[in-house]
Design an enzyme around this catalytic site. Structure first.
Site, mmCIF file in Angstrom:
data_model
loop_
_atom_site.group_PDB
_atom_site.id
_atom_site.type_symbol
_atom_site.label_atom_id
_atom_site.label_comp_id
_atom_site.label_asym_id
_atom_site.label_seq_id
_atom_site.Cartn_x
_atom_site.Cartn_y
_atom_site.Cartn_z
ATOM 1 N N LEU A 246 56.482 -7.697 34.655
ATOM 2 C CA LEU A 246 55.659 -7.115 35.722
ATOM 3 C C LEU A 246 56.476 -6.357 36.746
ATOM 4 O O LEU A 246 55.999 -5.431 37.385
ATOM 5 C CB LEU A 246 54.903 -8.232 36.467
ATOM 6 C CG LEU A 246 53.896 -9.039 35.663
ATOM 7 C CD1 LEU A 246 53.418 -10.236 36.470
ATOM 8 C CD2 LEU A 246 52.714 -8.161 35.280
ATOM 9 N N SER A 248 60.673 -6.253 38.961
ATOM 10 C CA SER A 248 61.976 -6.868 39.194
ATOM 11 C C SER A 248 62.093 -7.247 40.650
ATOM 12 O O SER A 248 61.765 -6.451 41.535
ATOM 13 C CB SER A 248 63.089 -5.879 38.877
ATOM 14 O OG SER A 248 63.149 -5.690 37.504
ATOM 15 N N GLY A 249 62.548 -8.440 40.887
ATOM 16 C CA GLY A 249 62.814 -8.867 42.249
ATOM 17 C C GLY A 249 64.313 -8.887 42.450
ATOM 18 O O GLY A 249 65.072 -8.480 41.562
ATOM 19 N N PHE A 251 66.258 -11.441 42.648
ATOM 20 C CA PHE A 251 66.981 -12.488 41.922
ATOM 21 C C PHE A 251 66.763 -12.468 40.424
ATOM 22 O O PHE A 251 67.380 -13.212 39.696
ATOM 23 C CB PHE A 251 66.566 -13.856 42.460
ATOM 24 C CG PHE A 251 66.888 -14.003 43.904
ATOM 25 C CD1 PHE A 251 68.202 -14.127 44.321
ATOM 26 C CD2 PHE A 251 65.890 -13.984 44.862
ATOM 27 C CE1 PHE A 251 68.515 -14.245 45.658
ATOM 28 C CE2 PHE A 251 66.196 -14.098 46.190
ATOM 29 C CZ PHE A 251 67.511 -14.225 46.604
ATOM 30 N N VAL A 254 60.098 -10.603 37.048
ATOM 31 C CA VAL A 254 58.816 -11.307 37.134
ATOM 32 C C VAL A 254 58.010 -10.940 35.888
ATOM 33 O O VAL A 254 57.902 -9.758 35.541
ATOM 34 C CB VAL A 254 58.040 -10.893 38.411
ATOM 35 C CG1 VAL A 254 56.734 -11.666 38.514
ATOM 36 C CG2 VAL A 254 58.884 -11.133 39.656
ATOM 37 N N LYS A 268 58.406 -16.060 37.726
ATOM 38 C CA LYS A 268 59.512 -15.352 38.384
ATOM 39 C C LYS A 268 60.795 -16.029 37.926
ATOM 40 O O LYS A 268 60.940 -17.250 38.074
ATOM 41 C CB LYS A 268 59.326 -15.508 39.896
ATOM 42 C CG LYS A 268 60.262 -14.731 40.755
ATOM 43 C CD LYS A 268 59.733 -14.796 42.188
ATOM 44 C CE LYS A 268 60.638 -14.147 43.177
ATOM 45 N NZ LYS A 268 60.033 -14.141 44.521
ATOM 46 N N ASP A 360 58.930 -12.449 56.811
ATOM 47 C CA ASP A 360 59.071 -11.178 56.083
ATOM 48 C C ASP A 360 57.697 -10.665 55.670
ATOM 49 O O ASP A 360 57.486 -10.255 54.529
ATOM 50 C CB ASP A 360 59.973 -11.377 54.865
ATOM 51 C CG ASP A 360 60.475 -10.046 54.296
ATOM 52 O OD1 ASP A 360 60.314 -9.009 54.981
ATOM 53 O OD2 ASP A 360 61.005 -10.049 53.177
ATOM 54 N N ARG A 364 54.829 -5.254 50.906
ATOM 55 C CA ARG A 364 55.530 -5.557 49.647
ATOM 56 C C ARG A 364 55.459 -7.041 49.309
ATOM 57 O O ARG A 364 55.664 -7.428 48.164
ATOM 58 C CB ARG A 364 56.998 -5.100 49.732
ATOM 59 C CG ARG A 364 57.781 -5.806 50.798
ATOM 60 C CD ARG A 364 59.207 -5.298 50.986
ATOM 61 N NE ARG A 364 59.797 -5.929 52.172
ATOM 62 C CZ ARG A 364 59.648 -5.490 53.409
ATOM 63 N NH1 ARG A 364 58.973 -4.401 53.642
ATOM 64 N NH2 ARG A 364 60.187 -6.141 54.439
ATOM 65 N N ASN A 365 55.172 -7.870 50.306
ATOM 66 C CA ASN A 365 55.123 -9.312 50.079
ATOM 67 C C ASN A 365 53.711 -9.884 50.072
ATOM 68 O O ASN A 365 53.503 -11.079 50.284
ATOM 69 C CB ASN A 365 55.978 -10.041 51.120
ATOM 70 C CG ASN A 365 57.456 -9.863 50.821
ATOM 71 O OD1 ASN A 365 57.845 -9.729 49.657
ATOM 72 N ND2 ASN A 365 58.276 -9.805 51.857
ATOM 73 N N ASP A 378 55.878 -14.671 48.750
ATOM 74 C CA ASP A 378 57.281 -14.617 49.103
ATOM 75 C C ASP A 378 57.628 -15.423 50.344
ATOM 76 O O ASP A 378 57.899 -14.874 51.411
ATOM 77 C CB ASP A 378 57.764 -13.175 49.263
ATOM 78 C CG ASP A 378 59.254 -13.090 48.959
ATOM 79 O OD1 ASP A 378 59.907 -14.143 48.961
ATOM 80 O OD2 ASP A 378 59.755 -11.988 48.707
HETATM 81 P P1 ADP Z 1 61.570 -10.459 45.200
HETATM 82 O O1 ADP Z 1 60.820 -11.084 46.313
HETATM 83 O O2 ADP Z 1 62.681 -11.314 44.737
HETATM 84 O O3 ADP Z 1 62.007 -9.063 45.517
HETATM 85 P P2 ADP Z 1 59.047 -10.195 44.011
HETATM 86 O O4 ADP Z 1 58.456 -11.560 44.141
HETATM 87 O O5 ADP Z 1 58.703 -9.255 45.092
HETATM 88 O O6 ADP Z 1 60.579 -10.330 43.941
HETATM 89 O O7 ADP Z 1 58.537 -9.566 42.640
HETATM 90 C C1 ADP Z 1 58.778 -8.208 42.247
HETATM 91 C C2 ADP Z 1 57.506 -7.548 41.706
HETATM 92 O O8 ADP Z 1 56.914 -8.349 40.676
HETATM 93 C C3 ADP Z 1 56.420 -7.397 42.763
HETATM 94 O O9 ADP Z 1 56.553 -6.188 43.460
HETATM 95 C C4 ADP Z 1 55.154 -7.408 41.931
HETATM 96 O O10 ADP Z 1 54.877 -6.129 41.425
HETATM 97 C C5 ADP Z 1 55.493 -8.319 40.770
HETATM 98 N N1 ADP Z 1 54.980 -9.687 41.000
HETATM 99 C C6 ADP Z 1 55.586 -10.700 41.637
HETATM 100 N N2 ADP Z 1 54.833 -11.814 41.644
HETATM 101 C C7 ADP Z 1 53.696 -11.516 40.988
HETATM 102 C C8 ADP Z 1 52.486 -12.238 40.656
HETATM 103 N N3 ADP Z 1 52.329 -13.510 41.024
HETATM 104 N N4 ADP Z 1 51.515 -11.599 39.989
HETATM 105 C C9 ADP Z 1 51.677 -10.305 39.636
HETATM 106 N N5 ADP Z 1 52.772 -9.560 39.911
HETATM 107 C C10 ADP Z 1 53.781 -10.136 40.573
#
Ligand code: ADP
Length: 499
Positions: A246, A248-249, A251, A254, A268, A360, A364-365, A378
């Site tokens: 879905l 990339s975060g 760490f 996802v 994640k 935060d 985006r969160n 987040d």
């Molecule tokens: P980080 O906080 O470490 O940067 P994220 O949690 O923001 O990582 O995840 C990155 C991306 O993954 C998000 O922008 C979103 O598009 C997708 N994503 C994260 N969690 C979910 C979820 N529960 N359902 C659908 N998409 C998700």
């Protein structure tokens, strides 16, 4: 940017104190509407056995301990299980000649037979914004309606009705003789009678109640993967399968996937080396203790090998920031955009009531699911705050979203979250523009400290801009609370009528 802030919390003991204290009283709003398992109903299990419950929705068992059922099936509740904090009930299905007839059922899928909750139009505790989302869905037409418990009035009700492209809300009053009414002229001995009357008589020109909204299609979310994972939420990796990446975060990646090949989840992955283990525990424990319709639910974790998994509910439309910028969101009008802002304010109001500081909050969160349902995600930065303010030792900050006192002195509080919410409002009304366009972080910090505030964005009503400016008051105490923001934003964006 979130990332550098994930440093070890220096006041770990007080964090855990608060986390565990909140565990005992962290019921989300939505749970309260349902036949509360901890209430009198189950105080006497003998008595409970004779009460017949009816299923409001279909449910498919995910494990062999659970019981599948269809809306309309009847049950006796045999006991509630202490392990499950009362959210799963052990029940026996009635009128079954053969097959498995006992097992665990989610308590919010059933209601006492012949109670108000079993009426097709009765929605229980549903917020105004949820009612709106449901009533504006494609299956409904003018006159589709529901009755819900009022958010603002103890034991009160509200009637929400679709009228073309908007939803009108009517307060249902009860007089001294407990009769129900929308005005002083017509009084009814039950909500059912009131509904029947307004099917035949107009609420306002050309608006009558027609069909109850198909509430049965809007099942409440089940707080956990299954009754098994309520307490045992560290799960073996083999229970999870990945289907699609879905995003990339910081760490790791996802993914969308399944638990036990049955429940859709988001997974994640976190490289163990990339995150302090204590941070990881804090993030997951904080999330696990939070239960609210507009706050992301944590389902499970896997920490036995690298990478760790954080398993949450799957949000179909990804982050609010990407969603706001997408083609799909182009058609969203101010009203729908504001609905999303109200949801975030409601979720934050819940976090405020739990003394959690997010630190935060930004588009985006926030994650977006079906029907533009928004959930705050987040919690890597969330810190439980005992004294109301947590003094940060971190130096990296998402500057454009962060309040001046948090940047300058590391003083994060609910009120610094309110500042960030003002910036989030800006992101929402501008369909995801980066705040302070044309300015870099240092310029923003310097200008904001001298009193500069972003001008009213194009198309944003002056009143909404005033709300942003209140969030950006330089004195933290003078900013509104999230509870107050909900009260300000809801009427701003709804049609409250009298019949
Ligand atoms: P980080 O906080 O470490 O940067 P994220 O949690 O923001 O990582 O995840 C990155 C991306 O993954 C998000 O922008 C979103 O598009 C997708 N994503 C994260 N969690 C979910 C979820 N529960 N359902 C659908 N998409 C998700």
């Amino acid at each position: 940017m979130a990332k550098a802030l994930r440093s070890v919390c220096p006041c770990l003991n007080s964090v855990w104190d608060v986390i565990f204290a909140s565990e005992r009283n962290s019921e989300g709003q939505r749970e309260k509407d349902l036949p509360s398992p901890r209430n009198s109903l189950l105080a006497d299990s003998q008595e409970t056995r004779h009460i017949v419950y009816m299923a409001l929705y279909d449910f498919r068992a995910r494990t062999s301990d659970e019981l599948s059922f269809r809306a309309g099936d009847e049950f006796e509740i045999l006991n509630d299980d202490d392990r499950s904090s009362g959210t799963w009930w052990f029940a026996r299905k009635r009128n079954r000649s053969n097959g498995e007839c006992t097992g665990y059922i989610p308590y919010n899928y059933v209601a006492k037979k012949e109670s108000l909750a079993t009426e097709s139009w009765y929605a229980g505790k549903l917020s105004r914004s949820e009612a709106k989302v449901i009533l504006l869905s494609t299956q409904t037409t003018t006159g589709s309606f529901l009755i819900r418990e009022s958010e603002n009035q103890e034991n009160g009700h509200a009637l929400s009705v679709r009228d073309g492209t908007i939803v009108r809300h009517y307060r249902v009053m009860q007089d001294k003789t407990e009769q129900f009414c929308l005005n002083t002229i017509n009084r009814f001995s039950s909500l059912k009678e009131l509904v029947e009357y307004y099917k035949l008589n107009s609420l306002r020109s050309d608006l009558r109640l027609t069909t109850p909204c198909q509430l049965k299609q809007h099942r409440p979310s089940i707080r956990d993967l299954s009754y098994l994972t309520v307490d045992e939420w560290e799960r073996p990796r083999k229970e999870f399968t990945f289907t699609k990446k879905l995003g990339s975060g910081h760490f790791g990646e996802v993914y969308a996937g399944y638990w036990n090949k049955t429940v859709q989840v988001a997974i994640k992955t976190v490289h163990a080396g990339a995150m302090n283990r204590k941070d990881f525990q804090i993030e997951t424990q904080v999330m696990k203790n939070l239960h609210h319709p507009y706050v992301m639910s944590l389902y499970a974790i896997c920490t036995t090998a690298d990478p760790f998994y954080i398993v949450t509910e799957l949000m179909k439309n990804g982050s609010l920031l990407n969603y706001l910028r997408s083609k799909e969101a182009l058609h969203l009008g101010l009203e729908q955009l504001l609905d999303m802002a109200v949801q975030v304010a409601e979720g934050m109001s819940y976090l405020e009531s739990q003394n959690y500081v997010h630190r935060d909050l930004a588009a985006r969160n926030v994650l977006v699911g079906d029907n533009c349902i928004c959930k705050i995600a987040d919690f890597g930065l969330a810190r439980a705050v005992k004294e109301g303010v947590y003094v940060s030792q971190s130096t990296a900050i998402p500057y454009k979203w962060t309040a001046p006192e948090a940047i300058e002195f590391g003083r994060f509080s609910v009120k610094s979250d309110v500042w960030s919410f003002g910036v989030l409002l800006y992101e929402i009304v501008t369909h995801g523009r980066t705040p302070y366009p044309g300015l870099d972080n240092q310029e923003v910090v310097s200008m904001v400290s001298k009193g500069y505030r972003m001008p009213c964005p194009d198309g944003c009503p002056g009143k909404l801009n005033e709300i942003m400016l209140q969030c950006w008051n330089s004195t933290a105490q003078n900013r509104p609370s999230f509870k107050a923001l909900v009260q300000i934003l809801v009427p701003f964006n709804s049609y409250e009528d009298t019949a």
